[in-house]
Design a protein around this motif. Sequence first.
Motif, short mmCIF file in Angstrom:
data_model
loop_
_atom_site.label_atom_id
_atom_site.label_comp_id
_atom_site.label_asym_id
_atom_site.label_seq_id
_atom_site.Cartn_x
_atom_site.Cartn_y
_atom_site.Cartn_z
N GLN A 171 -45.08 16.08 -22.81
CA GLN A 171 -44.03 15.98 -23.82
C GLN A 171 -42.69 15.60 -23.19
OE1 GLN A 171 -44.26 19.89 -25.56
NE2 GLN A 171 -45.90 19.33 -26.99
N GLN A 172 -42.41 16.15 -22.00
CA GLN A 172 -41.17 15.78 -21.32
C GLN A 172 -41.16 14.28 -20.99
OE1 GLN A 172 -39.44 18.34 -21.83
NE2 GLN A 172 -39.42 19.81 -20.15
N LEU A 173 -42.32 13.79 -20.56
CA LEU A 173 -42.43 12.35 -20.30
C LEU A 173 -42.18 11.54 -21.57
CD1 LEU A 173 -45.49 12.16 -17.89
CD2 LEU A 173 -43.29 11.06 -17.48
N MET A 174 -42.78 11.98 -22.68
CA MET A 174 -42.61 11.24 -23.93
C MET A 174 -41.14 11.25 -24.37
SD MET A 174 -45.49 9.93 -24.49
CE MET A 174 -45.82 9.97 -22.72
N TRP A 175 -40.47 12.40 -24.14
CA TRP A 175 -39.04 12.49 -24.46
C TRP A 175 -38.26 11.44 -23.66
CZ3 TRP A 175 -34.84 13.70 -21.27
CH2 TRP A 175 -33.63 13.93 -21.92
N ALA A 176 -38.58 11.33 -22.40
CA ALA A 176 -37.89 10.35 -21.55
C ALA A 176 -38.27 8.92 -21.93
CB ALA A 176 -38.21 10.62 -20.08
N PHE A 177 -39.57 8.70 -22.20
CA PHE A 177 -40.05 7.36 -22.52
C PHE A 177 -39.42 6.80 -23.79
CE2 PHE A 177 -44.35 7.86 -20.12
CZ PHE A 177 -43.74 7.46 -18.95
N ASP A 178 -38.93 7.69 -24.67
CA ASP A 178 -38.26 7.19 -25.88
C ASP A 178 -37.13 6.22 -25.54
OD1 ASP A 178 -39.84 8.58 -27.65
OD2 ASP A 178 -38.42 10.24 -27.94
N VAL A 179 -36.56 6.39 -24.36
CA VAL A 179 -35.46 5.53 -23.93
C VAL A 179 -35.87 4.62 -22.77
CG1 VAL A 179 -33.14 5.53 -22.87
CG2 VAL A 179 -33.70 7.15 -24.71
N THR A 180 -36.63 5.16 -21.81
CA THR A 180 -36.85 4.43 -20.56
C THR A 180 -37.84 3.29 -20.66
OG1 THR A 180 -38.56 5.99 -19.86
CG2 THR A 180 -36.29 6.48 -19.22
N THR A 181 -38.75 3.33 -21.63
CA THR A 181 -39.74 2.25 -21.71
C THR A 181 -39.12 0.92 -22.09
OG1 THR A 181 -40.27 2.99 -23.96
CG2 THR A 181 -41.73 3.72 -22.18
N GLU A 182 -37.90 0.94 -22.56
CA GLU A 182 -37.20 -0.32 -22.78
C GLU A 182 -36.89 -1.03 -21.47
OE1 GLU A 182 -33.76 0.34 -25.16
OE2 GLU A 182 -34.87 1.31 -26.79
N GLU A 183 -36.90 -0.26 -20.36
CA GLU A 183 -36.63 -0.83 -19.04
C GLU A 183 -37.91 -1.23 -18.32
OE1 GLU A 183 -33.46 -1.31 -18.01
OE2 GLU A 183 -32.87 -0.52 -19.98
N ARG A 184 -38.96 -0.38 -18.40
CA ARG A 184 -40.26 -0.69 -17.76
C ARG A 184 -41.27 0.38 -18.18
NH1 ARG A 184 -39.90 3.83 -16.49
NH2 ARG A 184 -39.16 4.80 -14.56
N GLU A 185 -42.55 0.09 -18.00
CA GLU A 185 -43.63 1.02 -18.31
C GLU A 185 -44.14 1.67 -17.02
OE1 GLU A 185 -44.90 1.94 -21.17
OE2 GLU A 185 -44.18 0.45 -22.63
N VAL A 186 -44.90 2.79 -17.18
CA VAL A 186 -45.50 3.49 -16.04
C VAL A 186 -46.98 3.73 -16.39
CG1 VAL A 186 -45.31 5.40 -14.41
CG2 VAL A 186 -43.28 4.63 -15.66
N PRO A 187 -47.83 2.71 -16.30
CA PRO A 187 -49.20 2.84 -16.82
C PRO A 187 -50.05 3.91 -16.12
CG PRO A 187 -48.89 0.77 -15.64
CD PRO A 187 -47.54 1.35 -15.82
#
Length: 354
Positions: A171-187
């Motif tokens: 869940q913490q990752l998903m919270w961060a990904f709400d913003v950071t995936t606009e920069e890059r993904e971490v598959p």
Amino acid sequence: MSEEYYERLVDEDALGDYLREHLGDVDEYAVERHQEGHSNETLFVTWGDRELVVRRPPPGETAETAHDVLREYRVTAALTETAVPVPEPILACDDPDVIGSDFYVMDRLEGTVMRESESGAFADLESRRRIGEELVDTLAAIHDVDYEAVGLADFGHPPSYTERQVERWGQQLMWAFDVTTEEREVPDIYDVGAWLQENAPEDHPHTLVHGDYKLDNVMYATDDGAPELVGVFDWEMATLGDPRADLGWLLSYWRDPKDPEPAVPELTATFMEREGYSTRRELVDRWESRTDFSFEHDRFYRALAVYKLAALGEMFFRRYLEGNSDDPMYPLMEDRVPALATRAKRIVDGDEPL
């Protein structure tokens, strides 16, 4: 550090008024920000002839349950009469009108915290051996605390701790990904998360756990010439749960001479690769002998630790993107988190053994 960011951290006049109300008036008062941490903020306060420490969360929005300094205060206060060495807690404040957030005040300890480099006082073979032994013995003391007797029976819910850890950090990752995936993904991190969900041990010991136990969260002193661990800090993640998660976390930071290059070199000390320091296997053996627990499912606990490090890094990266930190480490997480995900995948695949 920018003046604007410092002003968001602390209103010195308001803090001074609060301390004056609770501790009495003094002639000397000064505040200095401690620059070493990368999570909660630490302020060193001179209050007359006393040296104090104030702990508060970083400014700005944070993930739910992260940076809980009042939780840190509670567990520290509960441990003051146990075998676990902690600084003396003094005050806790839940009024955000004082400095903009919850905070607490504790006495400042004197000693050495080893971060990037080895202390010159501990550079001999015997001291190096004692560093690891003291570190593990103190971790065992934490896991030996009678948490009901010290008033922490309601401090957590030990059953299903490991499953909840995987869920929570996802869940913490998903919270961060709400913003950071606009920069890059971490598959890779998705594969690791799925493996952890499928392999979380259902049965485990129930103890107090620190949650962030590692070499640079403890302090050593040398009163008799040998390093003695005199303080354990940063209890914000403490709860009741699985002690093997603490050990996995410690091991994720501990280096052996054979190890590949660290995923986050800026945050990874490598001096314990030198002659005299315990290996990870020796640390595990000592912990098992001190606790009578076995470090079963080591791949799970070590991979979980690196998964959590990746989640923390991604949270840091979001805070950087949103302008809620001036920490120069945070923008580096754009590349360091994918490297951590790759490391966690190596552990899961058996390519990075204990």
